[in-house]
Design an enzyme around this catalytic site. Structure first.
Site, PDB file in Angstrom:
ATOM      1  N   ASP A  84       0.817  -1.236   0.000  1.00 56.35           N
ATOM      2  CA  ASP A  84       0.000   0.000   0.000  1.00 56.35           C
ATOM      3  C   ASP A  84       0.844   1.276   0.000  1.00 56.35           C
ATOM      4  O   ASP A  84       0.342   2.344   0.312  1.00 56.35           O
ATOM      5  CB  ASP A  84      -0.947   0.067   1.223  1.00 56.35           C
ATOM      6  CG  ASP A  84      -1.686  -1.224   1.494  1.00 56.35           C
ATOM      7  OD1 ASP A  84      -2.097  -1.850   0.515  1.00 56.35           O
ATOM      8  OD2 ASP A  84      -1.850  -1.581   2.669  1.00 56.35           O
ATOM      9  N   GLU A  85       2.131   1.177  -0.351  1.00 56.65           N
ATOM     10  CA  GLU A  85       2.989   2.366  -0.256  1.00 56.65           C
ATOM     11  C   GLU A  85       2.831   3.306  -1.448  1.00 56.65           C
ATOM     12  O   GLU A  85       3.213   4.478  -1.371  1.00 56.65           O
ATOM     13  CB  GLU A  85       4.482   1.965  -0.170  1.00 56.65           C
ATOM     14  CG  GLU A  85       4.826   1.050   0.977  1.00 56.65           C
ATOM     15  CD  GLU A  85       4.828  -0.415   0.553  1.00 56.65           C
ATOM     16  OE1 GLU A  85       5.296  -1.245   1.340  1.00 56.65           O
ATOM     17  OE2 GLU A  85       4.353  -0.707  -0.565  1.00 56.65           O
ATOM     18  N   GLY A  86       2.341   2.805  -2.571  1.00 60.53           N
ATOM     19  CA  GLY A  86       2.240   3.618  -3.778  1.00 60.53           C
ATOM     20  C   GLY A  86       3.188   3.180  -4.882  1.00 60.53           C
ATOM     21  O   GLY A  86       3.585   3.983  -5.727  1.00 60.53           O
ATOM     22  N   GLY A 144       2.656   1.297  -7.462  1.00 59.96           N
ATOM     23  CA  GLY A 144       2.067   1.401  -8.790  1.00 59.96           C
ATOM     24  C   GLY A 144       2.194   2.799  -9.360  1.00 59.96           C
ATOM     25  O   GLY A 144       2.506   2.981 -10.553  1.00 59.96           O
ATOM     26  N   ASN A 184      -3.609 -11.179  -5.424  1.00 59.86           N
ATOM     27  CA  ASN A 184      -3.961 -10.985  -4.012  1.00 59.86           C
ATOM     28  C   ASN A 184      -3.701  -9.569  -3.523  1.00 59.86           C
ATOM     29  O   ASN A 184      -4.001  -9.244  -2.370  1.00 59.86           O
ATOM     30  CB  ASN A 184      -3.178 -11.971  -3.131  1.00 59.86           C
ATOM     31  CG  ASN A 184      -1.681 -11.896  -3.361  1.00 59.86           C
ATOM     32  OD1 ASN A 184      -1.227 -11.778  -4.499  1.00 59.86           O
ATOM     33  ND2 ASN A 184      -0.912 -11.975  -2.298  1.00 59.86           N
ATOM     34  N   ALA A 185      -3.136  -8.717  -4.356  1.00 62.89           N
ATOM     35  CA  ALA A 185      -2.913  -7.319  -3.996  1.00 62.89           C
ATOM     36  C   ALA A 185      -3.018  -6.480  -5.254  1.00 62.89           C
ATOM     37  O   ALA A 185      -2.854  -6.983  -6.364  1.00 62.89           O
ATOM     38  CB  ALA A 185      -1.542  -7.138  -3.337  1.00 62.89           C
ATOM     39  N   HIS A 216      -2.403  -2.489  -7.341  1.00 62.76           N
ATOM     40  CA  HIS A 216      -1.753  -1.194  -7.444  1.00 62.76           C
ATOM     41  C   HIS A 216      -2.754  -0.206  -8.023  1.00 62.76           C
ATOM     42  O   HIS A 216      -3.266  -0.410  -9.123  1.00 62.76           O
ATOM     43  CB  HIS A 216      -0.510  -1.287  -8.336  1.00 62.76           C
ATOM     44  CG  HIS A 216       0.615  -2.039  -7.708  1.00 62.76           C
ATOM     45  ND1 HIS A 216       1.744  -2.429  -8.384  1.00 62.76           N
ATOM     46  CD2 HIS A 216       0.784  -2.480  -6.435  1.00 62.76           C
ATOM     47  CE1 HIS A 216       2.558  -3.068  -7.563  1.00 62.76           C
ATOM     48  NE2 HIS A 216       1.993  -3.116  -6.379  1.00 62.76           N
ATOM     49  N   THR A 256      -9.447  -6.536  -1.885  1.00 62.97           N
ATOM     50  CA  THR A 256     -10.568  -7.027  -1.070  1.00 62.97           C
ATOM     51  C   THR A 256     -11.567  -5.941  -0.691  1.00 62.97           C
ATOM     52  O   THR A 256     -12.699  -6.248  -0.338  1.00 62.97           O
ATOM     53  CB  THR A 256     -10.034  -7.634   0.244  1.00 62.97           C
ATOM     54  OG1 THR A 256      -9.361  -6.591   0.990  1.00 62.97           O
ATOM     55  CG2 THR A 256      -9.050  -8.768  -0.041  1.00 62.97           C
ATOM     56  N   ARG A 295     -11.257  -4.354   1.955  1.00 64.07           N
ATOM     57  CA  ARG A 295     -11.245  -4.323   3.415  1.00 64.07           C
ATOM     58  C   ARG A 295     -10.588  -3.043   3.922  1.00 64.07           C
ATOM     59  O   ARG A 295      -9.612  -2.571   3.325  1.00 64.07           O
ATOM     60  CB  ARG A 295     -10.469  -5.525   3.973  1.00 64.07           C
ATOM     61  CG  ARG A 295     -11.186  -6.851   3.825  1.00 64.07           C
ATOM     62  CD  ARG A 295     -10.400  -7.976   4.494  1.00 64.07           C
ATOM     63  NE  ARG A 295      -9.135  -8.248   3.838  1.00 64.07           N
ATOM     64  CZ  ARG A 295      -8.297  -9.209   4.207  1.00 64.07           C
ATOM     65  NH1 ARG A 295      -8.585  -9.971   5.239  1.00 64.07           N
ATOM     66  NH2 ARG A 295      -7.175  -9.412   3.556  1.00 64.07           N
ATOM     67  N   ARG A 323      -8.051  -0.788   5.641  1.00 64.56           N
ATOM     68  CA  ARG A 323      -6.661  -1.004   6.037  1.00 64.56           C
ATOM     69  C   ARG A 323      -6.446  -0.585   7.490  1.00 64.56           C
ATOM     70  O   ARG A 323      -7.037   0.383   7.955  1.00 64.56           O
ATOM     71  CB  ARG A 323      -5.725  -0.202   5.130  1.00 64.56           C
ATOM     72  CG  ARG A 323      -5.666  -0.718   3.701  1.00 64.56           C
ATOM     73  CD  ARG A 323      -4.865   0.196   2.807  1.00 64.56           C
ATOM     74  NE  ARG A 323      -4.812  -0.317   1.430  1.00 64.56           N
ATOM     75  CZ  ARG A 323      -4.676   0.447   0.364  1.00 64.56           C
ATOM     76  NH1 ARG A 323      -4.571   1.756   0.496  1.00 64.56           N
ATOM     77  NH2 ARG A 323      -4.646  -0.091  -0.838  1.00 64.56           N
TER      78      ARG A 323
END
Length: 309
Positions: free
Chosen positions: A12-14, A16, A37-38, A40, A303, A305, A307
């Protein structure tokens, strides 16, 4: 020059966004590990996009986008993603899929879901994308590489039968479910073969030439350092290495070719799922940060969801 773009935290840091920016002057962008599963998140003139499998260079027409051999390839997800960007007016990107890439099978996703249900309150907070069962099979040498889709159909059917014998033992006796329909699985793999056929190539050969021609190559990592299975918060980690060093393996280039590593961090930490965390805030403060953070909020790109922050 080969540059690796990886995360310093829990994802989730950025990464992408950074990869998308660096792709302005790149020739190749390659995903080298992980799967769907994740995601960007990228915002540009075409809109807002959450890329789960496609490399972040797909918005640049001059870039060859590669799915490397280290990726857990969910073929339907990849092509749904491809369709979703072209439907928003993005020109069809250049795309190559490694013939050595392994396939996320329908039963990988099923096993992931069933195991999370079985573990209940002791679960690992999986995205239920089939990633752990996929990598288990890869290293147990019972996975399916993309190139196997193009072998003799009788050989493919024989391997399906052999693998299903093992899978059915767990399905029937541990999870109390019906055994795998081998004929349906065979038909699914033939469909996958037709989908990927125009894009499959020898990525190692392509990259060897690109390195020798001094092309600019970006290795795009997924998740972050703290989710690495060796150096992260084990066992609450992902199932493939998230570190820059793995880029050489997951892409198919010599390690000395990586000349620059871009490590992406952000002003505060966030994470999806269970596990150790540096510190955590709750209540109204957390909701406020979650609402204001990221692109439209701190919610998982895969997801949805909330964070942890």
């Amino acid at each position: 020059m080969v540059k690796a773009v990886v995360g310093a935290n829990w994802g989730d840091e950025g990464k992408g966004k950074i990869t998308d920016t660096l792709a302005d002057s790149a020739d190749v962008v390659i995903r080298f590990q992980g799967g769907a599963n994740a995601g960007h998140t990228i915002v540009n003139e075409y809109g807002k996009f959450a890329l789960h499998t496609l490399p972040s260079g797909v918005f640049h027409q001059n870039v060859m986008n590669i799915i490397g051999n280290g990726v857990a390839l969910n073929i339907p997800v990849l092509f749904n993603e491809l369709k979703s960007i072209t439907e928003k007016g993005v020109p069809a990107p250049q795309l190559m899929i490694s013939d050595r890439c392994q396939i996320v099978m329908p039963y990988h996703i099923l096993f992931d879901q069933l195991e999370e249900e079985r573990l209940a309150g002791k679960s690992f907070g999986s995205t239920k994308s089939g990633i752990a069962p996929f990598y288990s099979d890869k290293y147990a040498k019972v996975g399916f590489q993309v190139n196997e889709l193009f072998q003799d159909e009788a050989v493919l059917a024989e391997k399906i039968a052999d693998v299903c014998v093992k899978k059915d033992v767990l399905l029937v006796n541990l999870y109390h479910k019906e055994p795998i329909d081998q004929k349906a699985l065979f038909r699914t793999l033939l469909t996958y073969r037709d989908m990927v056929a125009p894009y499959v190539g020898n990525v190692s050969e392509y990259l060897d030439k690109a390195v020798k021609e001094n092309k600019t190559i970006l290795l795009e990592g997924q998740l972050g350092t703290m989710k690495d299975p060796d150096h992260g918060i084990y066992p609450m980690v992902t199932s493939s290495s998230t570190l820059a060093a793995y880029g050489a393996i997951g892409a198919g280039i010599p390690p000395y070719a990586i000349e620059k590593i871009v490590v992406v961090n952000k002003a505060y930490s966030s994470a999806v799922g269970a596990g150790e965390f540096t510190s955590e805030i709750f209540g109204e403060e957390a909701e406020e940060l979650r609402r204001r953070g990221g692109d439209g909020g701190e919610y998982g790109a895969t997801t949805g969801r909330p964070r942890r922050v």
